[in-house]
Design an enzyme around this catalytic site. Structure first.
Site, PDB file in Angstrom:
ATOM      1  N   GLY A  14       0.773  -1.239   0.000  1.00  0.00           N
ATOM      2  CA  GLY A  14       0.000   0.000   0.000  1.00  0.00           C
ATOM      3  C   GLY A  14       0.801   1.283   0.000  1.00  0.00           C
ATOM      4  O   GLY A  14       0.360   2.289   0.579  1.00  0.00           O
ATOM      5  N   ASN A  16       1.329   3.189  -2.636  1.00  0.00           N
ATOM      6  CA  ASN A  16       0.538   4.150  -3.431  1.00  0.00           C
ATOM      7  C   ASN A  16      -0.674   4.633  -2.649  1.00  0.00           C
ATOM      8  O   ASN A  16      -1.030   5.816  -2.691  1.00  0.00           O
ATOM      9  CB  ASN A  16       0.105   3.529  -4.758  1.00  0.00           C
ATOM     10  CG  ASN A  16       1.205   3.620  -5.793  1.00  0.00           C
ATOM     11  OD1 ASN A  16       1.505   4.710  -6.283  1.00  0.00           O
ATOM     12  ND2 ASN A  16       1.821   2.497  -6.108  1.00  0.00           N
ATOM     13  N   LEU A  95     -10.990  -8.093 -12.219  1.00  0.00           N
ATOM     14  CA  LEU A  95     -12.400  -7.784 -11.949  1.00  0.00           C
ATOM     15  C   LEU A  95     -13.246  -8.228 -13.141  1.00  0.00           C
ATOM     16  O   LEU A  95     -12.793  -8.190 -14.288  1.00  0.00           O
ATOM     17  CB  LEU A  95     -12.550  -6.281 -11.704  1.00  0.00           C
ATOM     18  CG  LEU A  95     -11.804  -5.798 -10.451  1.00  0.00           C
ATOM     19  CD1 LEU A  95     -11.600  -4.288 -10.475  1.00  0.00           C
ATOM     20  CD2 LEU A  95     -12.558  -6.215  -9.188  1.00  0.00           C
ATOM     21  N   HIS A 111      -0.336   1.454 -13.064  1.00  0.00           N
ATOM     22  CA  HIS A 111       0.426   0.311 -13.573  1.00  0.00           C
ATOM     23  C   HIS A 111       1.870   0.777 -13.783  1.00  0.00           C
ATOM     24  O   HIS A 111       2.095   1.858 -14.332  1.00  0.00           O
ATOM     25  CB  HIS A 111      -0.193  -0.168 -14.892  1.00  0.00           C
ATOM     26  CG  HIS A 111       0.532  -1.332 -15.484  1.00  0.00           C
ATOM     27  ND1 HIS A 111       0.380  -2.618 -15.016  1.00  0.00           N
ATOM     28  CD2 HIS A 111       1.435  -1.401 -16.486  1.00  0.00           C
ATOM     29  CE1 HIS A 111       1.153  -3.430 -15.712  1.00  0.00           C
ATOM     30  NE2 HIS A 111       1.802  -2.726 -16.615  1.00  0.00           N
ATOM     31  N   ASP A 147      -5.262  -3.617 -18.015  1.00  0.00           N
ATOM     32  CA  ASP A 147      -4.222  -2.631 -18.348  1.00  0.00           C
ATOM     33  C   ASP A 147      -4.438  -1.955 -19.703  1.00  0.00           C
ATOM     34  O   ASP A 147      -3.471  -1.617 -20.403  1.00  0.00           O
ATOM     35  CB  ASP A 147      -2.812  -3.278 -18.311  1.00  0.00           C
ATOM     36  CG  ASP A 147      -2.474  -3.851 -16.948  1.00  0.00           C
ATOM     37  OD1 ASP A 147      -2.987  -3.324 -15.938  1.00  0.00           O
ATOM     38  OD2 ASP A 147      -1.698  -4.820 -16.878  1.00  0.00           O
TER      39      ASP A 147
END
Ligand code: GRF
Length: 217
Positions: A14, A16, A95, A111, A147
């Site tokens: 975590g 970011n 997802l 990314h 992505d």
């Protein structure tokens, strides 16, 4: 100013997420991060989030027999918390297209490559193997294909001739921590919007999310 209720989704350390929470600690930041959600109970980012005083929640993907069940629980948790904007930050679950469509234009990801180059995993090894002179990171709207969503912002860093994956990853991560808060702010305040599959910017707003690192950094 209306701050947009936002959730950050993590699976790991975590860093970011922490950069986003630090930015959002400023009351003038347009995203109000109300929830940090992890699919892994052991994610160290959860403790970090609690240190910021943000609500945390775990939805363990192993308790679900399929992706649709997990995504339904995720959607319910986000809806219950009144979330309007989702930032994926090292969230390591694919997802479902249904979930992704439901959050179109309201879910972003970071990314660690200059997309569309080097999608998926082992990104830095891919960059080193390709011999590129520049790599970096990308914040994009999430679309059903991994992505591949519309690019919001990018930061470029040099690849040094003696780099290994760890050194390159660290150089890129430092830029991720600058780029992601800037990109989240633009989406939250409506200066970057997903329109017809592309990111549309308010005048000049792209500059805040077009970054280059020092060559010797
Ligand atoms: C980052 O490199 C991010 O770009 C990628 O996963 C990593 C997560 O790191 N999607 P952290 O959990 O934010 O420290």
């Amino acid at each position: 100013m209306r701050r947009i209720p936002t959730a950050v989704l993590i699976s790991g350390r975590g860093s970011n997420m922490a950069a986003l929470l630090e930015a959002a600690a400023d009351p003038s930041f347009p995203a109000d991060i109300r929830l940090v959600l992890s699919n892994r109970p052991g994610a160290s980012g959860l403790e970090r989030a609690a240190g910021f005083g943000v609500a945390t929640q775990v939805i363990d993907h192993r308790s679900f027999s399929d992706r649709a069940g997990f995504d339904a629980a995720l959607d319910q948790a986000l809806t219950t918390a009144g979330i309007q904007l989702v930032a994926l930050a090292g969230f390591m679950r694919l997802l479902t297209p249904d979930f992704t469509r439901r959050w179109t234009g309201r879910m972003i990801n970071i990314h660690p490559s200059l997309l569309p180059a080097f999608k998926g995993v082992h990104v830095h090894q891919q960059a080193l193997a390709a011999g590129v002179r520049l790599s970096g990171c990308t914040v994009h709207f999430v679309s059903p294909e991994m992505d591949s969503g519309a690019i919001i912002g990018q930061a470029a860093v040099p690849v040094h001739p003696d780099d290994n994956a760890d050194r390159l990853a660290a150089r890129i991560l430092a830029m991720e921590h600058l780029l992601y808060p800037a990109a989240l702010a633009l989406v939250a305040n409506g200066q970057a919007r997903l329109i017809d599959g592309r990111t549309a910017f308010a005048a000049g707003a792209w500059r805040a999310v077009t970054l280059t690192a020092d060559l010797d950094g």
